[in-house]
Design an enzyme around this catalytic site. Sequence first.
Site, PDB file in Angstrom:
ATOM      1  N   LYS A  89      68.933  41.070   3.540  1.00  0.00           N
ATOM      2  CA  LYS A  89      67.491  40.832   3.633  1.00  0.00           C
ATOM      3  C   LYS A  89      67.039  39.597   2.853  1.00  0.00           C
ATOM      4  O   LYS A  89      66.066  38.943   3.217  1.00  0.00           O
ATOM      5  CB  LYS A  89      66.728  42.059   3.120  1.00  0.00           C
ATOM      6  CG  LYS A  89      66.973  43.323   3.940  1.00  0.00           C
ATOM      7  CD  LYS A  89      66.205  43.321   5.232  1.00  0.00           C
ATOM      8  CE  LYS A  89      66.432  44.601   6.030  1.00  0.00           C
ATOM      9  NZ  LYS A  89      65.843  44.554   7.361  1.00  0.00           N
ATOM     10  N   GLU A 111      56.403  44.810   4.576  1.00  0.00           N
ATOM     11  CA  GLU A 111      56.654  46.221   4.855  1.00  0.00           C
ATOM     12  C   GLU A 111      58.097  46.486   4.448  1.00  0.00           C
ATOM     13  O   GLU A 111      58.906  45.564   4.397  1.00  0.00           O
ATOM     14  CB  GLU A 111      56.459  46.510   6.346  1.00  0.00           C
ATOM     15  CG  GLU A 111      57.697  46.263   7.235  1.00  0.00           C
ATOM     16  CD  GLU A 111      58.142  44.802   7.301  1.00  0.00           C
ATOM     17  OE1 GLU A 111      57.318  43.921   6.993  1.00  0.00           O
ATOM     18  OE2 GLU A 111      59.314  44.554   7.638  1.00  0.00           O
ATOM     19  N   SER A 377      76.074  45.008   6.013  1.00  0.00           N
ATOM     20  CA  SER A 377      74.736  44.473   5.741  1.00  0.00           C
ATOM     21  C   SER A 377      74.190  44.792   4.355  1.00  0.00           C
ATOM     22  O   SER A 377      73.379  44.052   3.823  1.00  0.00           O
ATOM     23  CB  SER A 377      73.758  44.968   6.809  1.00  0.00           C
ATOM     24  OG  SER A 377      73.733  46.383   6.845  1.00  0.00           O
TER      25      SER A 377
HETATM   26  C1  PLP Z   1      71.466  47.384   4.350  1.00  0.00           C
HETATM   27  C2  PLP Z   1      70.620  47.335   5.561  1.00  0.00           C
HETATM   28  N1  PLP Z   1      71.189  47.123   6.768  1.00  0.00           N
HETATM   29  C3  PLP Z   1      70.460  47.076   7.896  1.00  0.00           C
HETATM   30  C4  PLP Z   1      69.103  47.262   7.886  1.00  0.00           C
HETATM   31  C5  PLP Z   1      68.363  47.250   9.190  1.00  0.00           C
HETATM   32  O1  PLP Z   1      67.572  46.133   9.379  1.00  0.00           O
HETATM   33  P1  PLP Z   1      67.938  44.999  10.418  1.00  0.00           P
HETATM   34  O2  PLP Z   1      68.173  45.652  11.720  1.00  0.00           O
HETATM   35  O3  PLP Z   1      66.753  44.108  10.423  1.00  0.00           O
HETATM   36  O4  PLP Z   1      69.151  44.300   9.939  1.00  0.00           O
HETATM   37  C6  PLP Z   1      68.449  47.468   6.665  1.00  0.00           C
HETATM   38  C7  PLP Z   1      66.996  47.658   6.627  1.00  0.00           C
HETATM   39  O5  PLP Z   1      66.380  48.066   5.719  1.00  0.00           O
HETATM   40  C8  PLP Z   1      69.231  47.504   5.483  1.00  0.00           C
HETATM   41  O6  PLP Z   1      68.662  47.708   4.290  1.00  0.00           O
END
Ligand code: PLP
Lengths: 393, 254
Positions: A89, A111, A377
């Site tokens: 993020k 948000e 992620s």
């Molecule tokens: C670690 C992590 N992965 C994935 C996501 C999902 O978001 P996005 O689809 O925008 O990557 C989030 C959202 O809060 C997250 O914290």
Amino acid sequence: MNYNVNEKGYYGEFGGAFIPEMLYPNVEELRQKYLKVMAEPEFQKEFNQLLKDYVGRPSPLYFAKRLSEKYNTKIYLKREDLNHTGAHKINNTIGQILMAKRLGKTRIIAETGAGQHGVATATVCALMGMECIVYMGEIDIARQAPNVARMKMLGAKVVPALSGSRTLKDATNEAIRDWINNPVNTHYIIGSAIGPHPYPDMVTRFQAVVSDEIKWQLKEQTGNENPDYLVACIGGGSNAAGTYYHYLHNPDVKLIAVEAAGLGVDSGESAATSVLGKEGIIHGCKTLLMQTKDGQITEPYSISAGLDYPGVGPMHAHLAKTGRAEFMAITDDDAMNAGLELCKLEGIIPAIETSHALAIFEQKTFKPDDVVVVSLSGRGDKDLQNYIEYFKI
Amino acid sequence: MNRIKAKLKEDKKLLSIYFTAGYPNINDTVSIIKDLEKNGVDMIEIGLPFSDPLADGPTIQDSSTQALKNGMTTEVLFNQLKDIRKTVDIPLIIMGYFNPMFQYGVEAFCKTCKEIGIDGLIIPDLPVDVYHEEYQAIFEKFGLINVFLITPQTSDERIRFIDSISNGFIYMVSSASTTGAQSGFGDEQTAYFERIAKMNLKNPQIIGFGISNNDTFTQATKYAKGAIIGSAFVKHVTNEGITSISKFVKNILK
Ligand SMILES: Cc1ncc(COP(=O)(O)O)c(C=O)c1O
């Protein structure tokens, strides 16, 4: 086939800017300026410098040997969990805070679902000395308590969203209402590849650093910059968009998008938008959307706050519709088990969102010499309480 | 002639009232409309409730949530209104968000509106540009007036564009806010009202958001053709039920 946004702000039939007139001046200003600002050498320099010295990029591309052995294929993990604040993020919030400064804004709103975007926003606001207000669903405040505390320590005000399902969708509604009420001094840092044009494209471009790095890292490690598969979990779709971006138009690279099935796609408690959704309008864009036949947005469910969203970014709606990406849905249980497995096999505690992406190896068989890059992620510190309760640790 | 246009030609300041259909009870729609007309209201905005009303403050949000819980849907509303023109003559406008109309089918939605005798629509999240490119022809085919919003931040150039696309009145949002957020008008608003009045637009303007009593109604209609009351009316209905509508209207027009 074009998978990028067109001049009108659409990905195929999805996207656009369905916003009340109150937001028009802000969104229009952003639309006119974002590409120009991002192309400025000064902007690029500041952005890249911060990604390197502050975020800690490049994030490693790690060959997961034991996980690969177990599933008899070659699995590489793109370690966004090692970024400052613990997820992908921050790539976007660094970009957007620099954008906000250049637009002369002094107050930031955001948000958040899992709280990772809220923390990443609070962090860059502290860094730049800007006022920060984060909207978060009441349910998410309870299930992601460590991140709430972090935001507060970083100086942000966390405002609970009390309407609807009291999760990410409702937090986004509240942030949009705040922006309507504060149109002049405020920039809204959207945390995923959602919202009115140009947000999905802007967020994607800030996250594109992920696939930019995968290219040279994979080339360095395997001699070939192209993997066979790219895998990412999808809430709104920002980590997936960043992971796919530089490979979108390379048909040799297959894309897998992993949604949250919750208690099961047909259970009524799910967030698998590509299966359950129909074309509709949410938060300013036309996309796939979970809704009643009457057009009321329905309340999604996932154990993972970050995937608990009834829509999906317009780019992903287009990837789903055209078949460019394969969409898979993973249940709470399968995700939790995959998360624990990564702990045991690789010594990495993933965020529950990410665990969904890891769970596909139980469902899909890859060839032994397939190269599969998974977007790791985020890290699981924020989810410890959930893991503890789930596994009775 | 479209009833909105005829009404705008009358030599008086207009009071328009918004209410959420299906609130407080699912079957209150017709009786609220009749009562408002009987008490001298000039025009009515019938709110088609939406699960995620982005441009609305807490009062209208809550009434929408309750209306949906009560079972209000597009189909139910159209059914309730099907004989409304046997008894009601004043202009009726449906105000709602775009997704429910999009799911119903924009053409089908407009067609049903026409059959019932609805005169216009207000769709806050359907931007004028998208309307102009994709839907204007459909609205015109069914003789519906689409009403657009302007705010203190809307540029003169865009106001001129909106004026050129509009064909009834322009909905002047009194300040940068969601519905119900204002308690009165200050210098900033007065300056904005004056600025717009001086633009000599081809469409008359009606001011909404933050009108709640005789005082704000009088102030707004000094500069505009009329004023729209929403949240204050919904609050009144919440507190006093639907039997004292005359008291509310008399207080505004006193
Ligand atoms: C670690 C992590 N992965 C994935 C996501 C999902 O978001 P996005 O689809 O925008 O990557 C989030 C959202 O809060 C997250 O914290």
